[in-house]
Structure formats: C-alpha cells, structure tokens
Design an enzyme around this catalytic site. Sequence first.
Site, mmCIF file in Angstrom:
data_model
loop_
_atom_site.group_PDB
_atom_site.id
_atom_site.type_symbol
_atom_site.label_atom_id
_atom_site.label_comp_id
_atom_site.label_asym_id
_atom_site.label_seq_id
_atom_site.Cartn_x
_atom_site.Cartn_y
_atom_site.Cartn_z
ATOM 1 N N HIS A 184 -7.789 -8.785 3.194
ATOM 2 C CA HIS A 184 -7.055 -9.090 4.496
ATOM 3 C C HIS A 184 -7.519 -10.410 5.093
ATOM 4 O O HIS A 184 -8.718 -10.569 5.222
ATOM 5 C CB HIS A 184 -6.811 -8.062 5.283
ATOM 6 C CG HIS A 184 -5.762 -6.832 4.773
ATOM 7 N ND1 HIS A 184 -5.215 -5.795 5.513
ATOM 8 C CD2 HIS A 184 -5.169 -6.845 3.660
ATOM 9 C CE1 HIS A 184 -4.609 -5.056 4.697
ATOM 10 N NE2 HIS A 184 -4.285 -5.669 3.422
ATOM 11 N N GLU B 197 -8.047 -10.836 8.484
ATOM 12 C CA GLU B 197 -9.007 -10.651 9.440
ATOM 13 C C GLU B 197 -10.160 -10.228 8.878
ATOM 14 O O GLU B 197 -11.404 -10.622 9.193
ATOM 15 C CB GLU B 197 -8.347 -9.388 10.358
ATOM 16 C CG GLU B 197 -7.002 -9.792 10.677
ATOM 17 C CD GLU B 197 -6.010 -8.795 9.953
ATOM 18 O OE1 GLU B 197 -5.832 -9.309 8.825
ATOM 19 O OE2 GLU B 197 -5.206 -8.204 10.532
ATOM 20 N N CYS C 263 -4.109 -4.447 10.648
ATOM 21 C CA CYS C 263 -3.445 -3.228 10.082
ATOM 22 C C CYS C 263 -4.374 -1.842 10.665
ATOM 23 O O CYS C 263 -5.444 -1.946 10.807
ATOM 24 C CB CYS C 263 -3.614 -3.111 8.585
ATOM 25 S SG CYS C 263 -5.131 -3.335 7.697
ATOM 26 N N CYS D 89 -8.101 -3.335 9.044
ATOM 27 C CA CYS D 89 -8.561 -4.290 9.643
ATOM 28 C C CYS D 89 -8.877 -3.918 11.270
ATOM 29 O O CYS D 89 -9.891 -4.474 11.969
ATOM 30 C CB CYS D 89 -7.679 -5.464 9.643
ATOM 31 S SG CYS D 89 -7.727 -6.182 8.123
HETATM 32 ZN ZN LIG Z 1 -5.690 -5.830 7.354
#
Ligand SMILES: [Zn+2]
Length: 139
Positions: A45, A47, A71, A81
Amino acid sequence: MGVALGLARRCPPSRTAYSVGAVLVGADGRELASGYSRDTDDTVHAEESALARYAGGDLGKATLYSTLEPCSRRASRPVPCARLIIDAGVGRVVLAWREPALFVSEPSGVELLEAAGIEVVELPELAAAARAVNAHLVG
Ligand SMILES: [Zn+2]
C-alpha cells in the site's frame, strides 16, 4: 497532496485494490519519503511503502499525506496502514478521500488514527480527484 495525487496515477491498476499515493512530509515542509500502491510489490500500500522508505527519526511533527483514508483492515497483509502509521509515531495525517465500503464493510482508518491521538485532516475538495484515479473500481 498534489504530489500524492500524481503518485496515485502511477499505480499499476488492480481490480482488487485502490490506486493511492502517499507522501511523508517533515515539520519543515520537506518531503521525507513517498510511495504508491504496488510500487515495490504486488500488494504493498502507498502509506506502507512511504513509511518503509523512511530511514528513521522522530515523526511526531511529520505529516503523512494520503489520497485515500489509511486502511483499517486489509486482505493482503496482517497489519493495516492505520496501525503502521500509529506505530511509526506520525503526528498528523491528511487525506483526500474516505475509503468506500467496497473491499471492507466498515472502513475505520480515521477512527483508529484519532483514537491513537493523531490529528486527522480531511480535504473533501480533493476527494473527487482521488476517486477519479479509481474509476475502474468505483465508477
Ligand atoms: Zn493500507
């Protein structure tokens, strides 16, 4: 956030994950690290990627800009994240677009961050731009 949106447009498209850009900025406004969805592997992801690139140091006065709400749950890895951001000690998160209930039923990244004492700023005027990069998922 403009930089983050540019990164989001570079993501390899996926049918099962959003295209997101993230930029970590220090207290002095300097960029510390950045990342975007699937930039280093098939499931990373934005981040997560930006935080992984940061070499260390206190992030209490840093801001993480993300085009999507971090998330709170994810299918691809055990740690979402929001938890990575909390554990990294980031002081502030700025996001453009709240995670829609598409892959998880009740996204709660903002709630998790705020509960951990992180300042969360939403830029709703940029939500449409962050969403447009994901038109293949959300129309
Ligand atoms: Zn994430």
